[in-house]
Design a protein around this motif. Structure first.
Motif, PDB file in Angstrom:
ATOM      1  N   ARG A  94       0.818  -1.210   0.000  1.00  0.00           N
ATOM      2  CA  ARG A  94       0.000   0.000   0.000  1.00  0.00           C
ATOM      3  C   ARG A  94       0.854   1.263   0.000  1.00  0.00           C
ATOM      4  O   ARG A  94       0.435   2.299  -0.513  1.00  0.00           O
ATOM      5  CB  ARG A  94      -0.943  -0.021   1.210  1.00  0.00           C
ATOM      6  CG  ARG A  94      -2.062  -1.047   1.064  1.00  0.00           C
ATOM      7  CD  ARG A  94      -2.865  -1.197   2.332  1.00  0.00           C
ATOM      8  NE  ARG A  94      -4.021  -2.058   2.100  1.00  0.00           N
ATOM      9  CZ  ARG A  94      -4.791  -2.554   3.058  1.00  0.00           C
ATOM     10  NH1 ARG A  94      -4.515  -2.258   4.332  1.00  0.00           N
ATOM     11  NH2 ARG A  94      -5.818  -3.325   2.773  1.00  0.00           N
ATOM     12  N   ARG A 151       1.620   1.804  -3.601  1.00  0.00           N
ATOM     13  CA  ARG A 151       0.415   2.245  -4.314  1.00  0.00           C
ATOM     14  C   ARG A 151       0.122   3.711  -4.023  1.00  0.00           C
ATOM     15  O   ARG A 151      -0.186   4.486  -4.937  1.00  0.00           O
ATOM     16  CB  ARG A 151      -0.786   1.385  -3.917  1.00  0.00           C
ATOM     17  CG  ARG A 151      -0.857   0.055  -4.652  1.00  0.00           C
ATOM     18  CD  ARG A 151      -1.989  -0.820  -4.125  1.00  0.00           C
ATOM     19  NE  ARG A 151      -3.257  -0.109  -4.021  1.00  0.00           N
ATOM     20  CZ  ARG A 151      -4.106   0.096  -5.033  1.00  0.00           C
ATOM     21  NH1 ARG A 151      -3.782  -0.345  -6.246  1.00  0.00           N
ATOM     22  NH2 ARG A 151      -5.258   0.714  -4.853  1.00  0.00           N
ATOM     23  N   ARG A 195       2.450   5.840  -5.889  1.00  0.00           N
ATOM     24  CA  ARG A 195       2.100   5.872  -7.314  1.00  0.00           C
ATOM     25  C   ARG A 195       0.943   6.839  -7.560  1.00  0.00           C
ATOM     26  O   ARG A 195       0.933   7.569  -8.560  1.00  0.00           O
ATOM     27  CB  ARG A 195       1.751   4.466  -7.795  1.00  0.00           C
ATOM     28  CG  ARG A 195       1.232   4.417  -9.220  1.00  0.00           C
ATOM     29  CD  ARG A 195       1.247   3.007  -9.776  1.00  0.00           C
ATOM     30  NE  ARG A 195       0.477   2.082  -8.996  1.00  0.00           N
ATOM     31  CZ  ARG A 195      -0.855   1.928  -9.089  1.00  0.00           C
ATOM     32  NH1 ARG A 195      -1.543   2.712  -9.917  1.00  0.00           N
ATOM     33  NH2 ARG A 195      -1.483   1.021  -8.376  1.00  0.00           N
ATOM     34  N   GLU A 234       4.926  -1.749  -9.084  1.00  0.00           N
ATOM     35  CA  GLU A 234       4.450  -0.432  -8.686  1.00  0.00           C
ATOM     36  C   GLU A 234       5.395   0.680  -9.136  1.00  0.00           C
ATOM     37  O   GLU A 234       4.962   1.741  -9.594  1.00  0.00           O
ATOM     38  CB  GLU A 234       4.254  -0.375  -7.170  1.00  0.00           C
ATOM     39  CG  GLU A 234       3.153  -1.285  -6.652  1.00  0.00           C
ATOM     40  CD  GLU A 234       1.776  -0.910  -7.185  1.00  0.00           C
ATOM     41  OE1 GLU A 234       1.550   0.281  -7.492  1.00  0.00           O
ATOM     42  OE2 GLU A 234       0.921  -1.807  -7.297  1.00  0.00           O
TER      43      GLU A 234
END
Length: 420
Positions: free
Chosen positions: A144, A147, A150, A188
């Motif tokens: 996470r 993410r 990103r 990612e």
């Protein structure tokens, strides 16, 4: 009497709709259904770790509402619970960010309800451009962090909520991110590099400490000074961030953007006594690119491109000072005759290196860009049949004769540019 199952569209599609963005990221959650009910309605079971079904007509994925409980470190250490009693709010609570934890009901005609289900105030965070975790369970999945970083690269005007940054910093300190696997990390990072402002990803990763843990070669660049006449921005880490953003603006390939990230890694171990000069950083960066690429499982093409860019990016813009033999050496090292498209991408990445600097460098002219292409085309068009026929009985002499012919052909071009 058991209530009828309810279907909801959740996550990224709702987020993007509220932002006025197109989305193909359609995720559906079914609340109050059992696997047997889904199968009786014609759905096909495809989930291995938890029940996911394909719609009989659209083949879209429908997951049964579920909760997750942490059982061990890492992103795979979860016990999944699904039951007809699991609520939509409970399902949304296991998601990463509030902006991804909203839903709309699916009506009988397939359209979405106007009523927004937003138990964790994702719409408010969208309006205020904040990336915020849904619950303390965020710490249970180290992916996470990547993410979120990103998403920061996708929407550079969003900020990370202070409490969320604190959680991420604790995850790094407590060793939770040790469980990240290279494949997920690269997945990612590569996606983040392809966003519009990739620097934001690395800035967030640096602030929480994950950059130092997983990409220490990049982290080491921050705070390293460069000559102000060539780099008004001074800081090498800042320069690299400017270069990857410029590469994104130029719509360069993933290989070129990864090369931009790695092109100055050799400056991270320049001896302190010679700073701010970085003589030889091009070759010093090669083993660092190898170690970084191996750690995060970057693709072979990305690693090779990054090494070629590191080795020759300064050579490219020194073209007017080069001899013909040196030009041919560059063509050989970069495999330019066999892969001219990649060679041009190397040149474009070098332009990003020039333009990704402070001061007026964003407007700098790069005449060498066209000149290198002209030299390559000149060598490609050279008729070598006469040389081959002349040395039919002595084929071992062909490479040297060919090299000499190529030098004689491109030398006048170099001389013209040098005298201009």
């Amino acid at each position: 009497m058991k209530p009828e199952p309810q279907i909801y569209c959740v996550g990224g599609a709702i987020r993007d709709e509220l932002m006025g963005l197109p989305s193909n990221d359609l995720d559906y959650v079914v609340v109050g259904a059992t696997p047997d009910e889904m199968l009786r309605q014609g759905y096909t079971a495809v989930g291995q770790d938890f029940p996911v079904f394909l719609h009989p007509q659209t083949h879209a994925e429908y997951a049964l509402a579920r909760t997750e409980r942490k059982t061990s470190k890492g992103y795979t250490g979860f016990a999944v619970h699904f039951d007809v009693d699991v609520t939509l709010e409970e399902d949304l609570a296991r998601r990463d960010l509030t902006i991804n934890a909203m839903a709309r009901g699916v009506l009988s005609d397939g359209s979405l309800s106007a009523d927004l289900v937003d138990p964790y105030h994702g719409q408010d965070d969208l309006e205020h451009k904040v990336l915020r975790h849904v619950s303390p369970a965020f710490v249970e999945d180290p992916v996470r962090i990547l993410r979120l970083a990103r998403f920061a690269a996708r929407w550079p005007d969003f900020t990370v909520a202070p409490e969320t940054m604190g959680l991420m910093q604790d995850m790094v300190k407590n060793g939770e991110t040790d469980a990240l696997v290279a494949e997920r990390t690269w997945q990612e990072i590569s996606r983040g590099l392809m966003e519009d402002t990739p620097s934001r990803m690395f800035v967030v990763l640096r602030e929480c400490g994950l950059l130092k843990q997983w990409l220490p070669e990049v982290d080491a660049l921050f705070g390293v000074p460069q000559r102000a006449d060539y780099h008004p921005e001074i800081d090498t880490g800042l320069h690299v961030m400017m270069v990857i953003d410029k590469a994104a603006q130029m719509k360069l390939s993933l290989e070129a953007r990864y090369g931009a990230l790695c092109h100055d890694l050799g400056k991270g171990n320049t001896p302190a006594e010679v700073l701010p000069r970085h003589t030889g950083h091009e070759s010093r960066g090669l083993p660092l690119i190898d170690s970084l690429s191996k750690r995060i499982k970057a693709t072979k093409d990305c690693c090779e491109f990054a090494k070629k860019l590191s080795q020759d990016h300064t050579t490219f813009y020194y073209l007017p000072e080069l001899k013909a033999g040196t030009v041919l050496d560059v063509f050989k090292r970069t495999d330019a005759l066999r892969r001219p498209e990649r060679f041009i991408e190397l040149l474009r990445a070098t332009q990003a290196d020039i333009w990704g600097r402070g001061g007026d460098f964003s407007n700098a002219l790069t005449p060498w860009f066209d000149q290198w292409q002209r030299l390559l085309k000149t060598v490609q068009k050279l008729d070598i049949s006469e040389i081959v026929s002349r040395f039919t009985s002595e084929p071992h002499k062909i490479p040297e004769a060919l090299h000499q012919k190529r030098c004689e052909t491109i030398a006048p071009l170099l001389q013209t540019w040098q005298n201009a």
